[in-house]
Design a protein around this motif. Structure first.
Motif, PDB file in Angstrom:
ATOM      1  N   GLU A  91      -6.418   6.100  -1.712  1.00 26.13           N
ATOM      2  CA  GLU A  91      -5.541   4.981  -2.065  1.00 26.13           C
ATOM      3  C   GLU A  91      -4.087   5.294  -1.714  1.00 26.13           C
ATOM      4  O   GLU A  91      -3.362   4.421  -1.203  1.00 26.13           O
ATOM      5  N   GLU A  92      -3.671   6.529  -1.967  1.00 23.42           N
ATOM      6  CA  GLU A  92      -2.307   6.924  -1.595  1.00 23.42           C
ATOM      7  C   GLU A  92      -2.116   6.839  -0.085  1.00 23.42           C
ATOM      8  O   GLU A  92      -1.083   6.374   0.405  1.00 23.42           O
ATOM      9  N   PHE A  93      -3.129   7.305   0.647  1.00 23.77           N
ATOM     10  CA  PHE A  93      -3.095   7.240   2.109  1.00 23.77           C
ATOM     11  C   PHE A  93      -3.003   5.792   2.583  1.00 23.77           C
ATOM     12  O   PHE A  93      -2.180   5.450   3.448  1.00 23.77           O
ATOM     13  N   ALA A  94      -3.826   4.919   1.997  1.00 21.78           N
ATOM     14  CA  ALA A  94      -3.870   3.512   2.406  1.00 21.78           C
ATOM     15  C   ALA A  94      -2.546   2.809   2.109  1.00 21.78           C
ATOM     16  O   ALA A  94      -2.067   1.997   2.921  1.00 21.78           O
ATOM     17  N   LYS A  95      -1.956   3.104   0.964  1.00 24.59           N
ATOM     18  CA  LYS A  95      -0.672   2.481   0.603  1.00 24.59           C
ATOM     19  C   LYS A  95       0.429   2.924   1.559  1.00 24.59           C
ATOM     20  O   LYS A  95       1.295   2.120   1.946  1.00 24.59           O
ATOM     21  N   LYS A  96       0.387   4.194   1.947  1.00 21.66           N
ATOM     22  CA  LYS A  96       1.383   4.703   2.886  1.00 21.66           C
ATOM     23  C   LYS A  96       1.229   4.023   4.244  1.00 21.66           C
ATOM     24  O   LYS A  96       2.222   3.631   4.877  1.00 21.66           O
ATOM     25  N   GLU A  97      -0.020   3.867   4.689  1.00 16.90           N
ATOM     26  CA  GLU A  97      -0.273   3.192   5.962  1.00 16.90           C
ATOM     27  C   GLU A  97       0.190   1.735   5.898  1.00 16.90           C
ATOM     28  O   GLU A  97       0.721   1.192   6.872  1.00 16.90           O
ATOM     29  N   ASN A  98      -0.029   1.118   4.754  1.00 14.90           N
ATOM     30  CA  ASN A  98       0.383  -0.270   4.571  1.00 14.90           C
ATOM     31  C   ASN A  98       1.907  -0.408   4.663  1.00 14.90           C
ATOM     32  O   ASN A  98       2.438  -1.350   5.275  1.00 14.90           O
ATOM     33  N   GLU A  99       2.617   0.544   4.073  1.00 14.83           N
ATOM     34  CA  GLU A  99       4.082   0.552   4.167  1.00 14.83           C
ATOM     35  C   GLU A  99       4.556   0.701   5.612  1.00 14.83           C
ATOM     36  O   GLU A  99       5.610   0.179   5.988  1.00 14.83           O
ATOM     37  N   ASN A 100       3.723   1.382   6.409  1.00 11.48           N
ATOM     38  CA  ASN A 100       4.068   1.598   7.809  1.00 11.48           C
ATOM     39  C   ASN A 100       3.565   0.474   8.720  1.00 11.48           C
ATOM     40  O   ASN A 100       3.640   0.582   9.944  1.00 11.48           O
ATOM     41  N   GLY A 101       3.011  -0.584   8.094  1.00  3.96           N
ATOM     42  CA  GLY A 101       2.617  -1.755   8.869  1.00  3.96           C
ATOM     43  C   GLY A 101       1.150  -1.875   9.211  1.00  3.96           C
ATOM     44  O   GLY A 101       0.738  -2.788   9.913  1.00  3.96           O
ATOM     45  N   THR A 102       0.309  -0.959   8.701  1.00  3.23           N
ATOM     46  CA  THR A 102      -1.135  -1.022   8.951  1.00  3.23           C
ATOM     47  C   THR A 102      -1.844  -1.322   7.643  1.00  3.23           C
ATOM     48  O   THR A 102      -1.986  -0.446   6.783  1.00  3.23           O
ATOM     49  N   SER A 103      -2.295  -2.573   7.466  1.00  2.00           N
ATOM     50  CA  SER A 103      -2.838  -3.006   6.177  1.00  2.00           C
ATOM     51  C   SER A 103      -4.343  -2.790   6.038  1.00  2.00           C
ATOM     52  O   SER A 103      -4.874  -2.867   4.933  1.00  2.00           O
ATOM     53  N   ARG A 104      -5.042  -2.546   7.134  1.00  5.97           N
ATOM     54  CA  ARG A 104      -6.510  -2.536   7.086  1.00  5.97           C
ATOM     55  C   ARG A 104      -7.076  -1.458   6.159  1.00  5.97           C
ATOM     56  O   ARG A 104      -8.137  -1.629   5.563  1.00  5.97           O
ATOM     57  N   TYR A 105      -6.397  -0.333   6.023  1.00  4.79           N
ATOM     58  CA  TYR A 105      -6.906   0.737   5.167  1.00  4.79           C
ATOM     59  C   TYR A 105      -6.861   0.332   3.698  1.00  4.79           C
ATOM     60  O   TYR A 105      -7.777   0.623   2.928  1.00  4.79           O
ATOM     61  N   LEU A 106      -5.808  -0.362   3.305  1.00  4.98           N
ATOM     62  CA  LEU A 106      -5.673  -0.798   1.919  1.00  4.98           C
ATOM     63  C   LEU A 106      -6.656  -1.922   1.599  1.00  4.98           C
ATOM     64  O   LEU A 106      -7.218  -1.974   0.497  1.00  4.98           O
ATOM     65  N   LYS A 107      -6.915  -2.791   2.566  1.00  2.00           N
ATOM     66  CA  LYS A 107      -7.846  -3.913   2.355  1.00  2.00           C
ATOM     67  C   LYS A 107      -9.285  -3.429   2.161  1.00  2.00           C
ATOM     68  O   LYS A 107     -10.133  -4.161   1.645  1.00  2.00           O
ATOM     69  N   ALA A 108      -9.577  -2.205   2.593  1.00  2.00           N
ATOM     70  CA  ALA A 108     -10.941  -1.683   2.497  1.00  2.00           C
ATOM     71  C   ALA A 108     -11.337  -1.295   1.085  1.00  2.00           C
ATOM     72  O   ALA A 108     -12.506  -1.083   0.803  1.00  2.00           O
ATOM     73  N   ILE A 109     -10.363  -1.173   0.183  1.00  2.55           N
ATOM     74  CA  ILE A 109     -10.675  -0.753  -1.184  1.00  2.55           C
ATOM     75  C   ILE A 109     -11.169  -1.952  -1.988  1.00  2.55           C
ATOM     76  O   ILE A 109     -10.483  -2.942  -2.120  1.00  2.55           O
TER      77      ILE A 109
END
Length: 233
Positions: free
Chosen positions: A209-227
């Motif tokens: 989740e921490e990884f996904a939130k960081k990616e989302n902040e950097n403009g890549t939302s797909r990792y966060l949407k997978a949760i």
């Protein structure tokens, strides 16, 4: 008479002890382990030549004494006369070290699949990663005590003889076997694979989740949407 009674009791205890020794609870195993712990005359297990895995020998078993997860038998009732829809386990042994690095459990029966999913949730709690789509869910658990990683695919849209079934596919992998871990996280668990590789490069522990939130902040939302919610199948 007392001597006979004592003898009967001792024999009963001995038989019970022998029977209990033949049962193996897979969720208590820490990978890798010596192949002869599972691949021996105590279990009905045979080499499986239909799967090609370079550098590994693969064995298949339908044995209810071996396909036990947290004291629950996941084997099919048809284990004595198996067919293409009989539950089975595959055991991957590295040829050079003779160590078992991966266990794969396949269930074609709705009740056994649901039971296996419930067992994993009870044993390990909320998954480290969970993604749910219309016809399947994908869960990942990392067990720090054993060093095993668990990948579980729960399919809801299958049919056998026109009867709807829920199928389960569980991979238990030695976290340090990079070859197998990389291979089996490529498809349905590719987001988690990216997270594992990033975490290894960073050299520190943090959650998906921490990884996904960081990616989302950097403009890549797909990792966060997978949760997703692991309770809603």
């Amino acid at each position: 008479m007392k001597t006979i009674t004592k003898t009967v009791i001792l024999l009963s205890l001995l038989i019970t002890s022998c029977n209990s020794q033949t049962k193996m609870d897979i969720l208590n195993l820490k990978l890798p382990l010596a192949d002869n712990l599972l691949i021996n005359e105590r279990y009905n297990i045979a080499e499986f030549n239909s799967v090609l895995e370079t550098g590994y020998s693969i064995y298949r078993s339908y044995d209810p004494n071996l396909l036990i997860f947290d004291n629950e038998i996941i084997a099919s009732n048809s284990f004595n006369n198996p067919n293409e829809t009989t539950n089975y386990g595959l055991f991957y042994v590295k040829n050079d070290s003779k160590l078992l690095s991966l266990i794969k459990m396949t269930s074609f029966e709705t009740e056994k699949t649901k039971l296996l999913h419930e067992i994993l949730l009870k044993k390990f709690g909320k998954p480290n990663y969970y993604e749910s789509i219309s016809f399947a869910s994908y869960s990942v658990w990392e067990d720090k005590l054993s060093g095993n990683i668990y990948l579980f695919e729960h399919n809801y849209g299958g049919e056998i003889n026109n009867i709807p079934v829920e199928e389960g596919l569980l991979f238990i992998i030695d976290y340090n076997d990079e070859e197998l871990l990389d291979k089996y996280t490529k498809a349905n668990y590719s987001y988690y694979q990216k997270y594992l590789k990033r975490r290894k490069l960073d050299g520190r522990e943090y959650s998906y989740e921490e990884f996904a939130k960081k990616e989302n902040e950097n403009g890549t939302s797909r990792y966060l949407k997978a949760i997703s919610d692991p309770v809603n199948h």
